[in-house]
Design a protein around this motif. Structure first.
Motif, mmCIF file in Angstrom:
data_model
loop_
_atom_site.group_PDB
_atom_site.id
_atom_site.type_symbol
_atom_site.label_atom_id
_atom_site.label_comp_id
_atom_site.label_asym_id
_atom_site.label_seq_id
_atom_site.Cartn_x
_atom_site.Cartn_y
_atom_site.Cartn_z
ATOM 1 N N ARG A 199 -14.382 3.097 -34.825
ATOM 2 C CA ARG A 199 -15.118 2.197 -35.726
ATOM 3 C C ARG A 199 -15.202 0.815 -35.069
ATOM 4 N NH1 ARG A 199 -12.250 4.372 -40.852
ATOM 5 N NH2 ARG A 199 -10.917 2.541 -40.684
ATOM 6 N N GLY A 200 -16.416 0.269 -35.051
ATOM 7 C CA GLY A 200 -16.594 -1.037 -34.425
ATOM 8 C C GLY A 200 -16.808 -0.946 -32.924
ATOM 9 N N ILE A 201 -16.701 0.253 -32.353
ATOM 10 C CA ILE A 201 -16.904 0.446 -30.910
ATOM 11 C C ILE A 201 -18.123 1.342 -30.665
ATOM 12 C CG2 ILE A 201 -15.917 1.439 -28.806
ATOM 13 C CD1 ILE A 201 -13.129 0.750 -29.912
ATOM 14 N N ALA A 202 -18.116 2.528 -31.269
ATOM 15 C CA ALA A 202 -19.209 3.485 -31.060
ATOM 16 C C ALA A 202 -20.432 3.072 -31.878
ATOM 17 C CB ALA A 202 -18.767 4.888 -31.449
ATOM 18 N N THR A 203 -21.607 3.280 -31.288
ATOM 19 C CA THR A 203 -22.857 2.973 -31.998
ATOM 20 C C THR A 203 -23.424 4.222 -32.672
ATOM 21 O OG1 THR A 203 -23.960 3.249 -29.852
ATOM 22 C CG2 THR A 203 -23.498 0.992 -30.583
ATOM 23 N N ALA A 204 -23.087 5.400 -32.145
ATOM 24 C CA ALA A 204 -23.506 6.676 -32.749
ATOM 25 C C ALA A 204 -22.453 7.707 -32.377
ATOM 26 C CB ALA A 204 -24.874 7.108 -32.236
ATOM 27 N N MET A 205 -22.275 8.717 -33.236
ATOM 28 C CA MET A 205 -21.233 9.711 -32.939
ATOM 29 C C MET A 205 -21.524 10.999 -33.705
ATOM 30 S SD MET A 205 -17.132 9.278 -32.825
ATOM 31 C CE MET A 205 -16.831 8.543 -34.439
ATOM 32 N N LEU A 206 -21.078 12.121 -33.132
ATOM 33 C CA LEU A 206 -20.981 13.400 -33.857
ATOM 34 C C LEU A 206 -19.916 14.258 -33.191
ATOM 35 C CD1 LEU A 206 -22.564 15.124 -31.654
ATOM 36 C CD2 LEU A 206 -24.532 14.950 -33.112
ATOM 37 N N ASP A 207 -19.547 15.335 -33.885
ATOM 38 C CA ASP A 207 -18.614 16.277 -33.268
ATOM 39 C C ASP A 207 -19.416 17.449 -32.708
ATOM 40 O OD1 ASP A 207 -19.232 17.221 -35.881
ATOM 41 O OD2 ASP A 207 -17.398 18.406 -35.956
ATOM 42 N N VAL A 208 -19.037 17.899 -31.528
ATOM 43 C CA VAL A 208 -19.806 18.937 -30.836
ATOM 44 C C VAL A 208 -19.371 20.306 -31.352
ATOM 45 C CG1 VAL A 208 -20.368 19.977 -28.626
ATOM 46 C CG2 VAL A 208 -20.082 17.501 -28.801
ATOM 47 N N SER A 209 -20.221 20.907 -32.187
ATOM 48 C CA SER A 209 -19.923 22.240 -32.693
ATOM 49 C C SER A 209 -20.869 23.273 -32.106
ATOM 50 C CB SER A 209 -19.995 22.266 -34.218
ATOM 51 O OG SER A 209 -21.237 21.766 -34.650
ATOM 52 N N ASP A 210 -22.051 22.845 -31.696
ATOM 53 C CA ASP A 210 -23.064 23.807 -31.236
ATOM 54 C C ASP A 210 -23.407 23.654 -29.762
ATOM 55 O OD1 ASP A 210 -23.213 24.793 -33.809
ATOM 56 O OD2 ASP A 210 -24.782 23.391 -34.387
ATOM 57 N N GLY A 211 -22.723 22.801 -29.031
ATOM 58 C CA GLY A 211 -23.018 22.592 -27.615
ATOM 59 C C GLY A 211 -23.386 21.146 -27.346
ATOM 60 N N LEU A 212 -22.900 20.631 -26.220
ATOM 61 C CA LEU A 212 -23.052 19.203 -25.906
ATOM 62 C C LEU A 212 -24.521 18.776 -25.860
ATOM 63 C CD1 LEU A 212 -20.904 17.515 -23.135
ATOM 64 C CD2 LEU A 212 -23.224 16.774 -23.624
ATOM 65 N N ALA A 266 -21.677 4.035 -26.765
ATOM 66 C CA ALA A 266 -21.096 2.692 -26.924
ATOM 67 C C ALA A 266 -21.687 1.783 -25.860
ATOM 68 C CB ALA A 266 -19.572 2.753 -26.780
ATOM 69 N N PRO A 267 -21.841 0.487 -26.166
ATOM 70 C CA PRO A 267 -22.363 -0.440 -25.167
ATOM 71 C C PRO A 267 -21.383 -0.577 -24.000
ATOM 72 C CG PRO A 267 -22.227 -1.476 -27.355
ATOM 73 C CD PRO A 267 -21.521 -0.169 -27.443
ATOM 74 N N PRO A 268 -21.890 -0.898 -22.786
ATOM 75 C CA PRO A 268 -21.010 -1.020 -21.620
ATOM 76 C C PRO A 268 -19.876 -2.024 -21.844
ATOM 77 C CG PRO A 268 -23.306 -1.117 -20.942
ATOM 78 C CD PRO A 268 -23.311 -1.098 -22.437
ATOM 79 N N GLY A 269 -20.099 -3.041 -22.672
ATOM 80 C CA GLY A 269 -19.067 -4.044 -22.961
ATOM 81 C C GLY A 269 -17.861 -3.465 -23.682
ATOM 82 N N GLN A 270 -17.964 -2.236 -24.182
ATOM 83 C CA GLN A 270 -16.848 -1.618 -24.912
ATOM 84 C C GLN A 270 -16.008 -0.686 -24.041
ATOM 85 O OE1 GLN A 270 -15.856 -2.472 -27.765
ATOM 86 N NE2 GLN A 270 -17.583 -3.255 -28.950
ATOM 87 N N ARG A 271 -16.326 -0.630 -22.714
ATOM 88 C CA ARG A 271 -15.581 0.306 -21.850
ATOM 89 C C ARG A 271 -14.071 0.125 -21.935
ATOM 90 N NH1 ARG A 271 -18.492 0.361 -15.965
ATOM 91 N NH2 ARG A 271 -20.543 1.019 -16.727
ATOM 92 N N ALA A 272 -13.621 -1.132 -21.879
ATOM 93 C CA ALA A 272 -12.174 -1.379 -21.881
ATOM 94 C C ALA A 272 -11.567 -0.930 -23.210
ATOM 95 C CB ALA A 272 -11.890 -2.862 -21.633
ATOM 96 N N ALA A 273 -12.303 -1.164 -24.305
ATOM 97 C CA ALA A 273 -11.796 -0.756 -25.623
ATOM 98 C C ALA A 273 -11.697 0.767 -25.702
ATOM 99 C CB ALA A 273 -12.709 -1.301 -26.727
ATOM 100 N N VAL A 274 -12.685 1.458 -25.131
ATOM 101 C CA VAL A 274 -12.651 2.932 -25.143
ATOM 102 C C VAL A 274 -11.472 3.410 -24.300
ATOM 103 C CG1 VAL A 274 -13.890 5.042 -24.523
ATOM 104 C CG2 VAL A 274 -15.138 3.129 -25.561
ATOM 105 N N ASP A 275 -11.265 2.788 -23.144
ATOM 106 C CA ASP A 275 -10.140 3.192 -22.289
ATOM 107 C C ASP A 275 -8.798 2.964 -22.994
ATOM 108 O OD1 ASP A 275 -11.765 4.079 -20.262
ATOM 109 O OD2 ASP A 275 -11.756 2.172 -19.181
ATOM 110 N N ARG A 276 -8.688 1.857 -23.721
ATOM 111 C CA ARG A 276 -7.440 1.594 -24.471
ATOM 112 C C ARG A 276 -7.212 2.667 -25.538
ATOM 113 N NH1 ARG A 276 -8.964 -3.817 -24.107
ATOM 114 N NH2 ARG A 276 -9.923 -3.799 -26.173
ATOM 115 N N LEU A 277 -8.297 3.062 -26.181
ATOM 116 C CA LEU A 277 -8.195 4.093 -27.222
ATOM 117 C C LEU A 277 -7.785 5.435 -26.609
ATOM 118 C CD1 LEU A 277 -8.634 4.412 -30.228
ATOM 119 C CD2 LEU A 277 -11.067 4.786 -29.781
ATOM 120 N N SER A 278 -8.298 5.725 -25.422
ATOM 121 C CA SER A 278 -7.927 6.942 -24.713
ATOM 122 C C SER A 278 -6.423 6.933 -24.430
ATOM 123 C CB SER A 278 -8.724 7.042 -23.410
ATOM 124 O OG SER A 278 -8.260 8.112 -22.635
ATOM 125 N N ALA A 279 -5.909 5.780 -23.977
ATOM 126 C CA ALA A 279 -4.474 5.670 -23.685
ATOM 127 C C ALA A 279 -3.661 5.835 -24.968
ATOM 128 C CB ALA A 279 -4.182 4.328 -23.027
#
Ligand code: ADP
Ligand code: MG
Length: 318
Positions: A199-212, A266-279
């Motif tokens: 929330r606040g990072i991704a601009t659009a999202m879904l869960d992959v149930s039928d194929g990427l 997500a916009p390129p400016g959110q890369r670090a935030a996404v990486d932190r979330l991954s960690a």
């Protein structure tokens, strides 16, 4: 055979600590948090269509809950309450008990209360309805992707498709990959913490149930943009290690369903935030492409050339 009411009392009446009133009356009563919107979603699993009829009932119960929780995760919501409607050909009590245990276990792992359902005789079908919450205005829709946003996928998509091929004896898998691939198929993990973290990072999202590809096409259609995926960035290595066939690995990754990984932009400016979330979540997050103003979905190969990709997701009526 146990009566419907005995089954409900024995297997379907669980503690519901986050609920005003759980199983036993005509309705459950829930009290959503102030300032939040409710998210509601149903998913139905039909024997022979969504699962093999001899699937372990505990795993089937888990999966029925997991695919529903995944829909709430896919919008950045917190799953809170769930119901389970069951059609059963016969009341095999050991089977029903194991199913209920698996369903309850997945719910408990995410703090979700099982508050009701329906139990009837019929061809084996499981239908859950989940309710979740998100702060008003904060749910992540499919429609927010912009040209210039980057495309991300969680985990190792394609494992469930390989697991299914293994169970159907279509593809032999390396010994140490059999269990992870079959587990990805039968006991997917709903990405609940990741979804809320986005929330606040991704601009659009879904869960992959039928194929990427097929599911990414839904984001692109809703957002009126296109995308280019980079072949070199796709997390193919584990799939190739599992099946030893790069072409099959690529096909399973791009069009295999049933992994319930989160696909987001997500916009390129959110890369670090996404990486932190991954960690924080301990979940690999792969940046696999870029949204474009030009419509359509393309794949850029190692030669730098982008070729159109068919949106080959699973379609029950195709
Ligand atoms: P009604 O006839 O009023 O619809 P039911 O006899 O179908 O009620 O159900 C009685 C209670 O048991 C309800 O609270 C219902 O939510 C619950 N229930 C029935 N089946 C299930 C199930 N599979 N899982 C959880 N709760 C169930
Ligand atoms: Mg009823």
């Amino acid at each position: 055979m146990a009566s419907e009411f005995a089954l409900i009392a024995r297997h379907f009446s669980r503690p519901t600590p986050h609920t005003v009133l759980g199983v036993g009356d005509d309705c459950a009563l829930i009290a959503p948090r102030a300032g939040h919107e409710l998210l509601v979603s149903s998913d139905m699993l039909v024997a022979g269509t969504h699962f093999l009829a001899d699937t372990d009932p505990g795993r089937l119960g888990w999966k029925t809950a997991a695919v529903n929780l995944s829909d709430i995760a896919a919008m950045g919501g917190a799953p809170r309450w769930i119901t389970l409607a069951l059609a059963l050909p016969a009341a095999d009590e050991a089977w029903i008990g194991a199913l209920a245990e698996g369903f309850a276990e997945c719910c408990a792992a995410h703090g979700v209360d099982w508050v009701g359902g329906d139990t009837t005789r019929g061809p084996l079908t499981l239908c859950a309805t989940v309710l979740g919450e998100a702060p008003a205005g904060c749910a992540i829709r499919r429609s927010g992707a912009q040209p210039g946003d980057e495309v991300w996928i969680s985990g190792t998509p394609g494992r469930a498709a390989l697991g299914l091929r293994h169970l159907l004896d279509a593809t032999p898998l390396a010994a140490d990959w059999q269990a992870p691939c079959v587990t990805a198929l039968e006991q997917p993990l709903p990405r609940v913490e990741l979804g809320q973290g986005l929330r606040g990072i991704a601009t659009a999202m879904l869960d992959v149930s039928d194929g990427l590809c097929g599911d990414l096409a839904h984001i692109l259609a809703a957002s009126a943009c296109g995308a280019v995926l980079e072949e070199a960035a796709l997390p193919l290595a584990p799939l190739v290690a599992a099946c030893g066939d790069p072409a099959l690995a690529r096909r399973c990754l791009l069009s295999g369903g049933d992994d319930y990984e989160l696909l987001f932009t997500a916009p390129p400016g959110q890369r670090a935030a996404v990486d932190r979330l991954s960690a924080r979540t301990g979940l690999p997050l792969h940046r696999i492409g870029l949204c474009t103003a030009e419509p359509g979905l393309r794949l850029r190969g190692p030669d730098g050339h982008a070729v159109p990709l068919a949106p080959t997701g699973f379609d029950h009526f195709a």
